[in-house]
Design a protein around this motif. Structure first.
Motif, short mmCIF file in Angstrom:
data_model
loop_
_atom_site.label_atom_id
_atom_site.label_comp_id
_atom_site.label_asym_id
_atom_site.label_seq_id
_atom_site.Cartn_x
_atom_site.Cartn_y
_atom_site.Cartn_z
N ASN A 33 28.53 -11.46 19.05
CA ASN A 33 29.16 -12.04 19.02
C ASN A 33 30.37 -10.88 19.04
O ASN A 33 30.95 -10.49 18.54
N THR A 35 33.72 -11.29 18.41
CA THR A 35 34.38 -10.97 16.55
C THR A 35 32.96 -10.92 15.42
O THR A 35 32.04 -11.74 15.26
N LYS A 38 31.31 -12.84 12.71
CA LYS A 38 30.52 -13.88 13.06
C LYS A 38 29.13 -14.13 12.43
O LYS A 38 28.49 -14.90 12.61
N LYS A 238 40.64 -27.98 29.60
CA LYS A 238 39.81 -27.35 30.40
C LYS A 238 38.47 -27.88 30.88
O LYS A 238 38.33 -27.41 32.61
P1 NA7 Z 1 34.75 -21.96 20.02
O1 NA7 Z 1 34.31 -22.34 18.76
O2 NA7 Z 1 36.00 -21.16 20.47
O3 NA7 Z 1 33.67 -20.37 20.67
C1 NA7 Z 1 33.91 -19.66 21.65
C2 NA7 Z 1 32.75 -18.68 21.76
O4 NA7 Z 1 33.30 -17.65 22.30
C3 NA7 Z 1 33.30 -17.50 20.05
O5 NA7 Z 1 31.62 -16.96 20.47
C4 NA7 Z 1 34.16 -16.94 21.39
O6 NA7 Z 1 33.93 -15.14 20.65
C5 NA7 Z 1 33.08 -16.11 22.01
N1 NA7 Z 1 34.49 -15.71 23.23
C6 NA7 Z 1 35.83 -16.62 23.75
N2 NA7 Z 1 36.04 -15.78 24.42
C7 NA7 Z 1 35.54 -14.22 24.68
C8 NA7 Z 1 35.29 -12.73 25.63
N3 NA7 Z 1 35.99 -12.64 26.29
N4 NA7 Z 1 34.15 -12.70 25.26
C9 NA7 Z 1 33.24 -12.27 24.53
N5 NA7 Z 1 33.40 -13.41 24.15
C10 NA7 Z 1 34.46 -15.12 24.05
O7 NA7 Z 1 34.50 -22.73 20.48
P2 NA7 Z 1 32.85 -24.11 21.32
O8 NA7 Z 1 31.73 -23.00 20.23
O9 NA7 Z 1 33.53 -24.89 20.27
O10 NA7 Z 1 31.94 -24.48 22.57
C11 NA7 Z 1 32.42 -23.11 23.48
C12 NA7 Z 1 31.21 -24.10 24.76
O11 NA7 Z 1 30.41 -25.13 24.60
C13 NA7 Z 1 32.54 -24.40 25.92
O12 NA7 Z 1 32.86 -23.70 27.36
C14 NA7 Z 1 32.75 -25.47 25.23
O13 NA7 Z 1 33.71 -26.22 26.02
C15 NA7 Z 1 31.70 -25.99 25.52
P3 NA7 Z 1 34.98 -14.34 19.09
O14 NA7 Z 1 34.12 -15.02 17.61
O15 NA7 Z 1 36.57 -15.73 18.91
O16 NA7 Z 1 35.63 -13.45 18.79
#
Ligand code: NA7
Length: 282
Positions: A33, A35, A38, A238
């Motif tokens: 992940n 971050t 997590k 979105k």
């Molecule tokens: P969340 O809880 O907002 O989680 C989003 C995840 O995506 C989280 O692990 C983020 O990592 C990760 N993320 C976001 N941007 C990036 C980039 N640029 N690079 C790598 N990882 C990233 O969303 P949900 O779990 O509720 O939903 C996930 C999908 O399922 C979404 O498309 C919904 O519409 C349906 P972070 O922890 O912020 O570092």
């Protein structure tokens, strides 16, 4: 028998419980992940990576569950730097645009790798319970290889056609949900305006033919006024915009995009999608 090495990228609200289900099922799992904190709850039983590229190198099947197009673009910019990804299967469970889905699939194909789009219906509770509905697009033989894992995440896996068709179905079901949630919020507010208590109205809705799994799931949130996100309003915005990009052009779609956009602009985007009620009652 050679055990496939399974990688999971994205431990957000959805990805975390889904990856936990794979870990609990006993599959050899690697997680990443962005971050890093997590990933902490996975250190005991899974391999935790601090780079997506290292995870991909070491896994045969790689699941992604991240926010949106921008996140997938970021991740694949890294992944495509790898020399050899032949035969690996990438399964994207995020909800992203069909256009990007097809582009990534094509680029993977050029590197002899495989791709399945497998977005899900259901939010955090079905994710925890392994009861999501999984809508898949891709080659049948590739889907068969990942089916044992998908079956730990969902109560049903529907193969809808070639790459892109999973996303197509997902955008349609979420379009319907965006109608239900705005409709539910407007109905509750209308009833309250006429002096009907919120709990009475919700009980009537849920006992009647207009009630559904969707109205039931949001009922406790509406009663406790708990708007912490199971599915964030911004993610719904979105998805309606992605549906528009795919050609939805109905009378309701225009109103939905406008309302969810205004709710976002007014600062309700991080709330649960049913927080649309807080915008509407202003
Ligand atoms: P969340 O809880 O907002 O989680 C989003 C995840 O995506 C989280 O692990 C983020 O990592 C990760 N993320 C976001 N941007 C990036 C980039 N640029 N690079 C790598 N990882 C990233 O969303 P949900 O779990 O509720 O939903 C996930 C999908 O399922 C979404 O498309 C919904 O519409 C349906 P972070 O922890 O912020 O570092």
């Amino acid at each position: 028998m050679h055990h496939k090495k399974i990688g999971w990228i994205g431990l957000g609200n959805m990805g975390f419980p889904m990856a936990k289900n794979l870990e609990n099922a006993g599959f050899p799992l690697s997680v990443f992940n962005r971050t890093a904190s997590k990933s902490e709850p996975f250190t005991a039983r899974s391999e935790v990576y601090i780079s997506a590229i290292e995870l991909v190198k070491n896994c045969d099947i790689i699941f992604t569950m991240v926010s949106n197009d921008a996140a997938i673009i970021d991740l694949y910019a890294d992944i495509f730097r790898l020399e050899d990804i032949t035969e690996k299967i990438f399964v994207d469970m995020s909800t992203i645009s069909k256009e990007l889905t097809l582009t990534i699939a094509q680029q993977l194909k050029e590197k002899q790798a495989r791709f399945i789009d497998a977005p899900v219906a259901g939010s955090t509770v079905p994710a925890k319970e392994g009861k999501l509905i999984i809508m898949a697009g891709g080659e049948e033989k590739d889907l068969q290889e990942v089916l044992p894992y998908l079956q730990k995440l969902g109560k049903s896996v529907k193969h809808l056609g070639p790459v892109g068709q999973g996303i197509a179905a997902k955008l349609a079901i979420n379009y319907f949900l965006s109608i239900i949630y705005q409709g539910l919020a407007e109905t509750v507010l209308f009833a309250e305006q006429s002096g009907i208590k919120r709990d009475d109205m919700l009980a009537i809705i849920n006992e009647s033919a207009s009630g559904s799994g969707a109205t039931q799931v949001k009922t406790p949130l509406l009663l406790q006024q708990d708007y912490s996100a199971a599915f964030a309003l911004d993610l719904m915005l979105k998805d309606i915009n992605l549906a528009k990009k795919e050609g939805v052009n109905s009378p309701l779609s225009k109103v939905l995009i406008e309302t969810y956009q205004q709710a976002h602009d007014a600062g309700f985007g991080k709330q649960d999608v049913i927080g649309i009620i807080n915008y509407l009652k202003q």
